[in-house]
Design an enzyme around this catalytic site. Structure first.
Site, PDB file in Angstrom:
ATOM      1  CG  ASP A   1      -2.213   0.832   0.886  1.00  0.00           C
ATOM      2  OD1 ASP A   1      -2.165   1.657  -0.060  1.00  0.00           O
ATOM      3  OD2 ASP A   1      -3.229   0.691   1.582  1.00  0.00           O
TER       4      ASP A   1
HETATM    5  C1  BGC Z   1      -5.049   3.229  -0.002  1.00  0.00           C
HETATM    6  C2  BGC Z   1      -5.227   2.161  -1.049  1.00  0.00           C
HETATM    7  C3  BGC Z   1      -5.066   2.741  -2.425  1.00  0.00           C
HETATM    8  C4  BGC Z   1      -3.734   3.447  -2.521  1.00  0.00           C
HETATM    9  C5  BGC Z   1      -3.481   4.052  -3.883  1.00  0.00           C
HETATM   10  C6  BGC Z   1      -3.810   4.067  -0.226  1.00  0.00           C
HETATM   11  O1  BGC Z   1      -3.781   5.169   0.607  1.00  0.00           O
HETATM   12  O2  BGC Z   1      -4.999   2.626   1.269  1.00  0.00           O
HETATM   13  O3  BGC Z   1      -6.493   1.564  -0.912  1.00  0.00           O
HETATM   14  O4  BGC Z   1      -5.179   1.733  -3.391  1.00  0.00           O
HETATM   15  O5  BGC Z   1      -3.702   4.489  -1.565  1.00  0.00           O
HETATM   16  O6  BGC Z   1      -4.319   5.087  -4.155  1.00  0.00           O
END
Ligand code: BGC
Length: 764
Positions: free
Chosen positions: A296
């Site tokens: 993530d």
């Molecule tokens: C979120 C994810 C997301 C990623 C990219 C993160 O802050 O937890 O769910 O896919 O950002 O945008």
């Protein structure tokens, strides 16, 4: 290449690009057939040519930035592309920009390896569909599949190859803002939706340029943060992990999800970005899943804050070893690990394993065949926000609406109701209808609730609007105007709830009441004596006991996307008969949290007497149970029966129920089946969803609905951690919610049986 074989535009470009020798060899000498996995030997030969910097570059993912004309890469990032030091981007889309950058990667980097572009298509891209919790309220996997399909069509036409969806975090936590992205509290329903999401994004052939590589996220148990605070510690039993949080991921893995994203949280002391046992152990070795695991956002670097790595280098090594293949935005794999690898502190095999997975994903997306297959500006124009996509969004939105209460059949409203007073700032909030994680959606494309009520009302009705109060405002200055409007009207429609930014990431709340003075506004309007309908629009279950006690009709409409207004008007005026059911329990107040239907019985089950598991000040029951949802017609359940009263632990049992439409309108009903293992070697939940069907019945029509329960539906993890069906008595329940059920029973006989598949993997 045979003389008959057409030269794809991508190949021509590759032929022209003299420097891109290895990719050239890969493409020309043995073109990979559509849909076939990449040949390992060819990936190996590419790997053999790569420097350690190029390898770790493939594992690095960076984010684009918003420029006036749209998302783009910075000058520094362009330099990385030319150096072959980046493998993928997130947050860059648009046929033109993605093509420009792809050309840079293919023609100007040494090996010409194409880039992957990723984006969060959580509930639509430009055409926004209902937020996932709403979509789960439809209990209709074909709706989730359709939403993903349309999202894939639009995003892929904008040059995107890879999406970070579906989100599969089961959650019992309404304080947690990300509940809006989830499919709710139930592992079975979430698993059915998980499968539908993966199928919708990926289709049958990932190299088809109208598909996206999907990502099951966030692995795992992110939906169980302590105190409902986003990113917080997760501490739970192995049993709960296995039985509640893992099943949707298993379903997605079985459905062939191309990638999985690690979650921000720790599980029992080990952050997921370093959780070798759950990533390499469960996901890969136990389940046999062999896709791409992405971190993530800055998740690799956060191992330092978690306190299990002293430096970026240590964090990077731990994450890569645990099976995290791609580093989203931390910059550690790309910047720090090359030196670590050169020093011998990181073995080449670990790096190669991850690089192979990245290259395989690129191959599966068909990018080695034609790196430009996704970025075609004419396809982008033809596939964005089409009428057909809007129609699909409206259909899904209508199916997602839940009728919570309808005393005296106040709904549907007559189209000639005289004056309709629409009250509440959310009735005109064009951005909030889209909800959080609205992809590339734009407020200007959306239809507000007020606009649609105006459009839907008959020529003799007058629709008037008063704001009353802002969503979080503490001012009652607009109350008198709202009450005056309601007093003069035949019916008042109160639009209440949360704005889009009150749920989603980093949007936890300690109160789940209506924000600001909205409850007082509702009271003021209700006290005028004008019949009042409450339309709730929110990203989480809300504690709305006062409304339930007083207001005769309540609709839960969540945030339904671009077509929200039209869908709400369709339901208000009865052009569509609502049938959605809650995928999550609604508490009476936040003090009841966590409250969920598949709880244990305890030694002192709640009852109306002292020393039972209850509260002094609030009933123990929820405000609305899981599975609750009414209709403008009524349904009766009769004759729940089992195909056999005794079944071997390895056998199957059929369960049937007759459902009758006893009202005067045609409508859909969500027929739910639950199971309880009455006595087992470990305690079992009082009910577990094990099947459902959404059916359509004309007035007076009867349908017999049947499901088959097999070992995977009856099994659980016993004291030794084995997934088994134990002999003994089982109850089965069928009904229109987890509370309103009729029951039957059967007995499992013979020896315990070890079931092969963890629950949730079953197709609907
Ligand atoms: C979120 C994810 C997301 C990623 C990219 C993160 O802050 O937890 O769910 O896919 O950002 O945008």
């Amino acid at each position: 290449m045979s003389p008959e074989e057409p030269v794809s535009p991508g190949r021509k470009l590759l032929l022209a690009a003299g420097g891109a020798c290895l990719l050239l060899a890969l493409s020309i000498s043995a073109p990979v057939a559509r849909g076939q996995p990449a040949s390992t030997t060819r990936i190996d030969s590419l790997l053999a040519e790569m420097t350690v910097e190029e390898k770790l570059g493939q594992l690095a993912q960076y984010t684009g930035q918003w420029a006036t004309t749209g998302p783009e890469a910075s000058a520094d990032q362009e330099a990385l592309i030319r150096d072959g030091a980046v493998g993928s981007f997130l947050n860059i889309y648009g046929a033109e920009e993605t093509c420009r950058l792809q050309r840079m990667a293919v023609e100007e980097s040494r090996l010409g390896i194409p880039l992957l572009f990723a984006y969060d298509v959580v509930h639509g891209f430009r055409t926004v569909f209902p937020m996932p919790l709403a979509m789960a309220s439809s209990w209709n996997p074909s709706m989730a599949r359709r939403a993903a399909r349309v999202g894939a069509m639009e995003a892929s036409a904008a040059g995107v190859h890879w999406t970070f969806a579906p989100m599969l975090d089961v959650t019992r936590e309404p304080r947690w803002g990300r509940i809006m992205e989830s499919f709710g509290e139930d592992p079975y329903l979430s698993s059915v939706m998980a499968r539908a999401g993966v199928e919708g994004f990926q289709g049958d052939d990932l190299s088809d340029p109208r598909t996206l590589l999907s990502t099951a996220k966030h692995y795992v148990a992110y939906g169980a943060p302590q105190a409902g605070r986003d990113y917080n510690t997760v501490d739970l039993s192995r049993r709960t992990l296995r039985e509640v949080f893992l099943p949707p991921f298993r379903a997605a893995a079985d459905a062939g999800a191309a990638s999985v994203m690690a979650a921000f949280n720790e599980v029992n002391g080990i952050p997921m970005h370093a959780h070798d046992r759950l990533i390499n152990g469960v996901l890969r070795d136990e389940w046999g899943w062999n896709g791409l695991l992405v971190s993530d956002y800055t998740g690799v670097r956060e191992l330092i804050q978690h306190g299990i790595a002293a430096s970026k280098a240590e964090a990077g090594v731990k994450a890569l070893r645990a099976g995290v293949d791609v580093d989203m935005v931390s910059g550690i794999y790309g910047d720090v690990l090359p030196e670590v690898a050169r020093d011998g502190r990181l073995d080449e095999e670990t790096v190669d394993r991850a690089v192979r997975r990245v290259l395989r994903a690129k191959h599966r997306a068909g990018l080695f065949e034609d790196p430009y297959r996704y970025c075609k500006p004419d396809r982008e124009d033809a596939n964005t926000l089409t009428d057909e996509h809007r129609r699909s969004a409206r259909r899904v939105a209508r199916e997602s609406i839940v009728l919570l209460k309808n005393e005296g059949d106040l709904l549907p409203l007559s189209k000639d109701a005289g004056t309709i007073a629409v009250i509440g700032s959310l009735a005109v909030d064009r951005r909030s209808v889209l909800g959080e994680w609205a992809g590339a959606g734009r407020a200007e494309d959306a239809v507000t609730i007020l606009e649609s009520i105006r459009r839907g009302a008959g020529p003799d009705a007058e629709v008037r609007y008063a704001k009353g109060a802002g969503v979080t405002s503490t001012s009652k200055a607009g109350f008198d105007e709202a009450a005056a409007l309601a007093r003069e009207a035949e019916v008042a429609v109160l639009v209440l709830g949360e704005s889009y930014d009150m749920s989603g990431e980093a949007a936890s709340r300690t109160s789940i009441d209506l924000p600001g003075v909205q409850r007082a506004l509702a009271k003021k309007v209700y006290q005028t004596g004008t019949p009042t309908v409450a339309v709730l629009t929110n990203g989480r279950p809300l504690a709305v006991s006062w409304l339930d006690d007083n207001v005769p009709a309540i609709l839960e409409t969540w945030h339904l996307g671009t077509e929200m207004g039209n869908a709400v008007a369709d339901v208000l005026f009865g052009d569509y008969n609502p049938a959605g059911s809650l995928p999550v329990t609604f508490p009476r107040n936040v003090g009841q949290v966590p409250i969920y239907y598949n709880h244990k019985n305890t030694g002192r089950p709640p009852a109306e007497k002292d020393y039972t598991s209850r509260y002094l000040n609030t009933p123990w029951t929820p405000l609305y149970p899981f599975g609750h949802g009414l209709s403008y017609t009524t349904f009766a359940y009769d004759d729940l029966r089992v195909s056999t009263e005794r079944v071997e632990a390895s056998g199957e049992v059929g369960v049937s129920v007759d459902v009758t439409n006893t009202g005067e309108r045609a409508g859909d009903e969500i027929v739910q089946f639950y199971v309880r293992d009455s006595v087992a070697s470990v305690t079992r939940p009082v009910k577990e969803l094990r099947g459902f069907r959404r059916i359509h019945l004309e007035p007076g029509e009867v349908e017999t609905v049947t499901i088959t329960l097999g070992p995977e539906d009856l099994a659980f993890y016993n004291r030794n951690g084995e997934y088994v069906v134990e002999p003994g008595y089982f109850k089965v329940f069928a009904g229109g919610s987890s509370r309103d059920v009729i029951e039957a029973s059967f007995r499992v006989v013979g020896e315990p049986h070890r079931a092969g598949v963890a629950r949730g993997g079953k197709a609907e």
